[in-house]
Scaffold this active site. Structure first.
Site, short mmCIF file in Angstrom:
data_model
loop_
_atom_site.label_atom_id
_atom_site.label_comp_id
_atom_site.label_asym_id
_atom_site.label_seq_id
_atom_site.Cartn_x
_atom_site.Cartn_y
_atom_site.Cartn_z
N TYR A 1 41.80 48.45 36.31
CA TYR A 1 40.78 47.66 35.61
C TYR A 1 39.87 46.97 36.62
O TYR A 1 40.30 46.61 37.70
CB TYR A 1 41.39 46.64 34.65
CG TYR A 1 42.41 45.68 35.24
CD1 TYR A 1 43.73 46.05 35.39
CD2 TYR A 1 42.06 44.38 35.59
CE1 TYR A 1 44.68 45.17 35.88
CE2 TYR A 1 43.00 43.49 36.08
CZ TYR A 1 44.32 43.89 36.24
OH TYR A 1 45.25 43.03 36.73
N PRO A 2 38.61 46.82 36.25
CA PRO A 2 37.69 46.09 37.12
C PRO A 2 37.66 44.62 36.72
O PRO A 2 37.96 44.29 35.57
CB PRO A 2 36.35 46.76 36.83
CG PRO A 2 36.44 47.21 35.42
CD PRO A 2 37.90 47.46 35.11
N ASN B 1 35.83 40.47 37.65
CA ASN B 1 34.91 39.55 38.34
C ASN B 1 35.57 38.19 38.45
O ASN B 1 36.50 37.88 37.72
CB ASN B 1 33.64 39.32 37.52
CG ASN B 1 32.71 40.52 37.51
OD1 ASN B 1 32.78 41.38 38.38
ND2 ASN B 1 31.85 40.56 36.51
N HIS C 1 48.23 32.51 43.30
CA HIS C 1 48.14 33.92 42.88
C HIS C 1 49.10 34.79 43.70
O HIS C 1 49.86 35.59 43.15
CB HIS C 1 46.70 34.40 43.05
CG HIS C 1 46.54 35.89 42.99
ND1 HIS C 1 46.44 36.58 41.81
CD2 HIS C 1 46.50 36.83 43.97
CE1 HIS C 1 46.32 37.87 42.06
NE2 HIS C 1 46.36 38.05 43.37
N GLN D 1 50.02 46.78 44.40
CA GLN D 1 48.63 46.59 44.02
C GLN D 1 47.70 47.07 45.13
O GLN D 1 48.01 46.93 46.30
CB GLN D 1 48.35 45.11 43.71
CG GLN D 1 47.92 44.24 44.86
CD GLN D 1 49.07 43.78 45.75
OE1 GLN D 1 50.14 44.35 45.74
NE2 GLN D 1 48.82 42.75 46.56
C1 VOV Z 1 52.10 42.71 43.52
C2 VOV Z 1 51.31 41.78 43.14
C3 VOV Z 1 50.26 41.04 43.89
C4 VOV Z 1 50.33 40.35 45.07
C5 VOV Z 1 51.56 40.17 45.96
C6 VOV Z 1 49.02 39.81 45.34
C7 VOV Z 1 48.72 39.01 46.45
C8 VOV Z 1 47.40 38.68 46.78
C9 VOV Z 1 47.03 37.91 47.94
C10 VOV Z 1 48.01 37.28 48.94
C11 VOV Z 1 45.65 37.85 47.97
C12 VOV Z 1 44.76 37.11 48.99
C13 VOV Z 1 44.68 37.83 50.28
C14 VOV Z 1 44.35 39.30 50.12
O1 VOV Z 1 45.28 40.08 50.31
O2 VOV Z 1 43.24 39.64 49.75
C15 VOV Z 1 45.17 38.61 46.84
C16 VOV Z 1 43.83 38.82 46.55
C17 VOV Z 1 43.40 39.35 45.35
N1 VOV Z 1 44.17 39.75 44.29
FE1 VOV Z 1 46.17 39.88 44.27
N2 VOV Z 1 48.17 40.18 44.32
C18 VOV Z 1 48.89 40.92 43.41
C19 VOV Z 1 48.45 41.46 42.20
C20 VOV Z 1 47.16 41.27 41.74
C21 VOV Z 1 46.72 41.51 40.39
C22 VOV Z 1 47.58 41.98 39.25
C23 VOV Z 1 45.38 41.22 40.32
C24 VOV Z 1 44.51 41.22 39.08
C25 VOV Z 1 44.35 39.79 38.59
C26 VOV Z 1 44.69 39.57 37.15
O3 VOV Z 1 44.69 38.39 36.72
O4 VOV Z 1 44.93 40.52 36.40
C27 VOV Z 1 44.96 40.82 41.63
C28 VOV Z 1 43.67 40.49 41.96
C29 VOV Z 1 43.33 40.10 43.25
C30 VOV Z 1 41.97 39.94 43.68
C31 VOV Z 1 40.75 40.25 42.83
C32 VOV Z 1 42.00 39.48 44.99
C33 VOV Z 1 40.79 39.16 45.87
C34 VOV Z 1 40.33 37.79 45.46
C35 VOV Z 1 39.25 37.15 46.27
O5 VOV Z 1 38.65 36.19 45.75
O6 VOV Z 1 38.98 37.59 47.39
N3 VOV Z 1 46.07 40.83 42.47
N4 VOV Z 1 46.25 39.07 46.11
#
Ligand code: VOV
Length: 250
Positions: A146-147, A149, A173, A186
């Site tokens: 899914y995309p 913002n 998060h 992911q």
């Molecule tokens: C296995 C699950 C998991 C894990 C461990 C995880 C961890 C992390 C870390 C530590 C970080 C920050 C550093 C980086 O690594 O970028 C992120 C970053 C990010 N994530 Fe994440 N995320 C997961 C999973 C995960 C999901 C399911 C989603 C969808 C959100 C949802 O509501 O549906 C998501 C989104 C994002 C996004 C869009 C970003 C970039 C945001 C920005 O503003 O730049 N993410 N994420």
């Protein structure tokens, strides 16, 4: 707050999600020789993609897609945009493509946002970071895409918050995400400038219930509850060559 607190992002492989619908009417009208030739051509391409999969060359996975939005999804990760373009054209040149319609696709680049960096270190020298920027797609049984913002509303605007505020929310998060270690993998593709949303989220799971659980649990994290905006969700099952042949056998 400084005027512009854009954070440094790290980019890895370019990604192309190629969603195809099958024109079943046309497929059923084709002769069995024609169908066989079309499938053989596609599966030999799949073998080429599998053989090319490496730490430097990119990665590929093929999933069938549930529901009416698509039937197949080819996920390609490659070092250059040129290669993604060639892949699209290579598929389109096959006989198989004559039975497909391309209603949806998504372009992004694997992205790590530097909210959790180690100052003074070259992140790309860290094998753990490299593994995340240049990931071999996990071929787990289920995927969803899914995309999304981050909101830029009058009241809630992600982009006008300070770096510290954003970092704090991203840490929560990350903590939620870590609970799913081993259950969800992911891949976050940054798509600002490339596609209609800011990120493309691809999740892989052994158990499809975990896809539902993580997306639901994250809705309660402020970063998703308050700032997350989501596009269409697509979900599907991994297909290898054998599964693909079965899917198209009449
Ligand atoms: C296995 C699950 C998991 C894990 C461990 C995880 C961890 C992390 C870390 C530590 C970080 C920050 C550093 C980086 O690594 O970028 C992120 C970053 C990010 N994530 Fe994440 N995320 C997961 C999973 C995960 C999901 C399911 C989603 C969808 C959100 C949802 O509501 O549906 C998501 C989104 C994002 C996004 C869009 C970003 C970039 C945001 C920005 O503003 O730049 N993410 N994420």
């Amino acid at each position: 707050m400084s005027a512009n607190e854009a954070l440094l992002t790290l980019e890895g492989w370019f990604t192309y999600h190629d969603f195809r619908k099958i024109n079943w009417e046309k497929w059923k009208q084709a002769s069995s020789e024609e169908r066989q030739a079309a499938i053989d051509e596609l599966t030999s391409l799949m073998r080429v993609w599998n053989d090319a999969e490496s730490e430097t060359g990119g990665s590929t996975a093929v999933y069938s897609v549930l529901g009416h939005k698509a039937d197949l999804c080819f996920i390609f990760l490659r070092p250059t945009m040129g290669e993604l373009d060639e892949l699209k054209t290579a598929i389109n040149k096959t006989r198989f493509a004559d039975y497909t319609e391309t209603d949806y696709s998504y372009i992004s680049v694997v992205e790590l946002s530097n909210y959790v960096n180690n100052p003074g270190q070259d992140p790309k020298a860290n094998p753990h970071v490299r593994e995340r920027l240049y990931p071999i797609l996990p071929k787990w049984d289920h995927f969803c895409f899914y995309p999304m913002n981050k909101k830029r509303g009058e009241k809630d605007n992600w982009y006008s918050m300070t770096m510290d505020e954003r970092r704090e929310l991203m840490q929560t998060h990350g903590l939620t995400g870590r609970k799913y270690a081993g259950k969800i993998k992911q891949i976050i593709g940054g798509s600002v400038g490339y596609d209609d949303w800011e990120w493309g989220v691809t999740l892989f799971a052994h158990d499809p219930i975990e896809l539902k659980h993580i997306v639901y649990e994250m809705r309660f994290d402020e970063v998703s509850a308050r700032y997350g905006e989501f596009g269409n969700f697509l979900v599907g099952n991994y297909v290898n060559e054998e599964a693909l042949r079965k899917m198209f056998a009449l």
